[in-house]
Each structure stands twice: as C-alpha cells, then as structure tokens.
Design an enzyme around this catalytic site. Structure first.
Site, PDB file in Angstrom:
ATOM      1  N   VAL A 138       0.729  -1.147   0.622  1.00  0.00           N
ATOM      2  CA  VAL A 138      -0.359   0.092   0.642  1.00  0.00           C
ATOM      3  C   VAL A 138       0.873   1.391  -0.090  1.00  0.00           C
ATOM      4  O   VAL A 138       1.644   1.043   0.752  1.00  0.00           O
ATOM      5  CB  VAL A 138      -0.947   0.291   1.229  1.00  0.00           C
ATOM      6  CG1 VAL A 138      -1.751  -1.248   0.692  1.00  0.00           C
ATOM      7  CG2 VAL A 138      -0.481  -0.849   2.549  1.00  0.00           C
ATOM      8  N   CYS A 139       0.147   2.182  -1.009  1.00  0.00           N
ATOM      9  CA  CYS A 139       1.804   3.469  -1.456  1.00  0.00           C
ATOM     10  C   CYS A 139       0.641   4.474  -1.353  1.00  0.00           C
ATOM     11  O   CYS A 139      -0.220   4.793  -1.394  1.00  0.00           O
ATOM     12  CB  CYS A 139       2.536   2.971  -2.334  1.00  0.00           C
ATOM     13  SG  CYS A 139       3.479   1.091  -1.812  1.00  0.00           S
ATOM     14  N   THR A 140       1.758   5.675  -1.827  1.00  0.00           N
ATOM     15  CA  THR A 140       1.172   6.922  -2.290  1.00  0.00           C
ATOM     16  C   THR A 140       1.998   7.274  -2.763  1.00  0.00           C
ATOM     17  O   THR A 140       3.719   7.841  -2.499  1.00  0.00           O
ATOM     18  CB  THR A 140       1.110   7.520  -0.984  1.00  0.00           C
ATOM     19  OG1 THR A 140       0.226   6.743   0.102  1.00  0.00           O
ATOM     20  CG2 THR A 140       0.615   9.478  -1.054  1.00  0.00           C
ATOM     21  N   ARG A 329      -5.779   7.770   2.845  1.00  0.00           N
ATOM     22  CA  ARG A 329      -4.537   8.767   2.446  1.00  0.00           C
ATOM     23  C   ARG A 329      -4.539   9.969   2.109  1.00  0.00           C
ATOM     24  O   ARG A 329      -3.708  11.382   1.848  1.00  0.00           O
ATOM     25  CB  ARG A 329      -3.132   7.796   2.409  1.00  0.00           C
ATOM     26  CG  ARG A 329      -3.031   7.560   3.760  1.00  0.00           C
ATOM     27  CD  ARG A 329      -1.957   6.423   3.094  1.00  0.00           C
ATOM     28  NE  ARG A 329      -2.882   4.809   2.596  1.00  0.00           N
ATOM     29  CZ  ARG A 329      -2.528   4.033   1.640  1.00  0.00           C
ATOM     30  NH1 ARG A 329      -1.643   4.829   0.239  1.00  0.00           N
ATOM     31  NH2 ARG A 329      -3.329   3.312   0.810  1.00  0.00           N
TER      32      ARG A 329
END
Length: 391
Positions: A138-140, A329
C-alpha cells in the site's frame, strides 16, 4: 471463513485504527527537509549493479553485505506463516516454489538463483520474497509540475499490513524487518547509468525507479477481487501470458526510450495483478496514473494544466472513487499539496507532504524523491512515532 470470524477481524481493525488515530490528525508538516528528527530513521546506501555481468552474479556484492538482514526478514515471514498455518505454508514454499523459478522470465530467474546461492536462503523462500509485492503493498505516489515546467515524482512505500503486529513496540513486524534491506541501486551497462531504483536487497523487481532525463516510475497496488493471487495461481497452473508487475516496471525502465514508449508498455501489457502505474516524464504535462486491471487499462489520468491539474496523486484506490474510510491517505495528501501551491512546490515541500500523518504511517518503509531533469533520486528510511495511524 465463518461470518463471525470476518466480523471479529473487521471490528479488530476498527478498534486498532480508532486507538491510533485518537489525537493523531495533524496539520500539514513543514520544514521537514533535510530529513531529521523522530520520523527519520536513516539514509539509504547506494550500490551499483553491473548489467554486463552474468545475471547470477549481479547481486552478489549487495547480498553479501545484507545477508544477515535478509535472513532475519525471511525468518520473520516463516514465523508469521507458522503462526497461521502450523508450518504447512513454509513446507509448500520450500518444496513447490523452487519449481516456479524456471518458469520466470529471464534474467529474473537467474538473478533469483544467484541471490539464493549467495545468501544460503532456500530458493523457494527467495522466490516468495520476490512475489510478495504482487499482493501486499500500500503506497502513496505523486507526480507534480511546477510553474517552470519541472517534473517531480515522489512516493512513500508502505508494506507489511497484517504481517505481524508488535504490541510492545507498536509497529508492524515485517515493515521493521524490511527497513534495513532498503537499498538504492544504480543499474549500469558499459559503465553508464541506464536507470536507478530504490528497492530491497534480494528483490529483483522494481517498485520505484528513474531513467535519468527521460522518465520516472512507481507502482502501487490496486485492490480488486481479481487480484494478484489469481494471476499467481494461473501462472503456477501453466497459464503464463501475463507479466509480473515489478518485472514489467524493471523492463520498462531498462528498455523504454521515452515517456510515451513507457506509457504504452505499461498500458498494453497483460499483468498478473491489477495495479496503478504512476509515470512522470521530462516535458510539460507528462505525468499520469495508469489504472490497470490484469487485462485492460481502465483509465489514464494525466496532469492537465489547462484544467488546473498540476499534479496527480495516487494511493490504492481508483481516483474517481472515494477511498476506504479506514484508509484515507488521499484526502490529507491532496489537502497538503493544495496548501503548498504550485508556486511553492519543490522536492523539499513534497517531502513535507509525505511526512504528514496519515500519509506517513506505521507501514511506511521509505520515502523517495525524484527529479527527472537532473536524474536525482533521494530515498530515506522512515519512522512514525506515536500517535500514528497503523496504515
């Protein structure tokens, strides 16, 4: 799984999230760069990988230096698997996954074999490490254009959700084991840089990379019922017309000749898992999020200055849909980008955005900053002291 067990897991997630979010909402961070303080765990070491060497030898020097950390991380995976599956999963990994390695495309299969030989980690366990990211990240990621037309690309890589919660230290076990494995790699051919990446020692795919002066690329997982585990199962059963995501990104970084060439390859190649490819170029307007199913491209969302869209930002949800309420996020990240404004955007102010909770969270292993025109890649190992959201 019984409905009562599902309800228990869901309620546990809500409880964990509520506990750690109490008081953890914060205003957009500022003056976080150069990295310092309790959110900064350390710099990332640079290594060179010589693409002119035989694939089995390319990672020898990296793995020798990181052998202890790699063994510790693999043992952590084995401990977690043993807790859930009474050791049966590791038996399958050690017995069956080595059979998969010869079905993987070259040079990845040879590199994986070389890593196993140098590290003394069983081949099946090295294979497992190299396919984990198809289903567990899971990332931004964000690509942004400033008023002068400079393109910047940055990301937080978050990994380890549900991979063992350390109650004493209030951290994710696997996330902490991965941080010592974070490396910067300069991939060279004939003594010249082809591309650079931030990755994990022992991992041959690419999640974060830059082809200097041409394009930048990151990959985020896309949650979907037709997920990576289905593609991996199909591969095991002999249906191998799809491409492993992180192998594709590496091939693109190594071989694509332009932003448009990279975009076409990322949009048209059949995949084993759904994904978001976040791509930045070297000219005005060159930045996009490519939303992929395993088979098709569903959407290409691009920077469009005429529409006032000077950045594109992706977490793990389709940009036209609302994110999952326990994992938003996107909203705080966009709030901080908009507050910064295009006039004040730099790699330093982007680092501030990525340092704002919950964009920065307990799963964040590293932050990378890339500037295509200069070929700059900076990465930093991160920490998120309490109060901090678990994801």
């Amino acid at each position: 799984m019984k409905r009562s067990n599902l309800r228990y897991i869901f309620m546990t997630l809500i409880g964990l999230y509520s506990h750690f979010t109490c008081g953890s909402g914060e205003e957009c961070r500022s003056s976080m760069y150069p990295p310092k303080g309790p959110t900064f765990r350390g710099n990332v070491t640079w290594y060179t990988v010589n693409l002119d060497l035989p694939p089995t030898e390319r990672w020898t020097h990296v793995v020798k230096e990181k052998k202890a950390e790699l063994v510790a991380m693999i043992q952590s995976i084995k401990d977690l698997a043993g807790d859930f599956f009474h050791g049966k999963l590791i038996h399958i990994v050690d017995k069956e996954l080595p059979l998969i390695v010869d079905t993987l495309p070259s040079p990845f299969r040879e590199e994986i074999k070389g890593i196993a030989a140098v590290s003394d980690v069983p081949l099946g366990e090295v294979v497992l490490f190299n396919i984990f990211y198809e289903i567990f990240t899971v990332c931004t990621s964000v690509v942004v254009e400033d008023l002068k037309g400079n393109i910047y690309h940055a990301r937080n890589l978050d990994f380890g959700l549900f991979m063992g919660w350390d109650r004493k230290n209030q951290t994710w076990t696997l996330t902490e084991k991965l941080k010592p494995l974070v490396v910067n790699v300069d991939f060279r051919r004939k003594s010249r840089t082809v591309f650079k990446s931030t990755s994990f020692a022992g991992y041959v795919g690419i999640l974060t990379g830059i082809r200097p002066k041409e394009f930048t690329l990151t990959m985020n997982e896309r949650f979907n019922i037709d997920g990576g585990y289905i593609g991996i199962l199909e591969w095991i059963l002999g249906k191998r017309d799809g491409m492993w995501m992180s192998f594709l990104t590496r091939r693109v970084l190594e071989n694509a000749t332009s932003y448009d060439d990279a975009k076409d390859q990322l949009a048209l190649t059949k995949l084993l898992a759904p994904a978001y490819f976040i791509l930045g170029g070297n000219q005005t307007g060159q930045g996009c999020v490519i939303t992929r199913s395993r088979i098709n491209t569903l959407d290409v969302w691009e920077i469009d200055l005429m529409l006032g869209r000077w950045y594109v930002l992706e977490t793990n949800y389709d940009h036209w849909e609302k994110p999952f309420f326990l994992d938003d996020r996107r909203t705080p990240a966009m709030k901080c980008m908009n507050k910064t404004t295009q006039a004040n955007i730099t790699l330093q102010t982007i680092y501030d955005v990525l340092s704002t909770k919950p964009v920065l969270n307990k799963l964040t292993a590293y932050t990378s900053l890339m500037e295509v025109s200069t070929g700059k890649l900076e990465s930093y190992i991160r920490a998120c002291p309490n109060p901090c959201t678990p994801w």
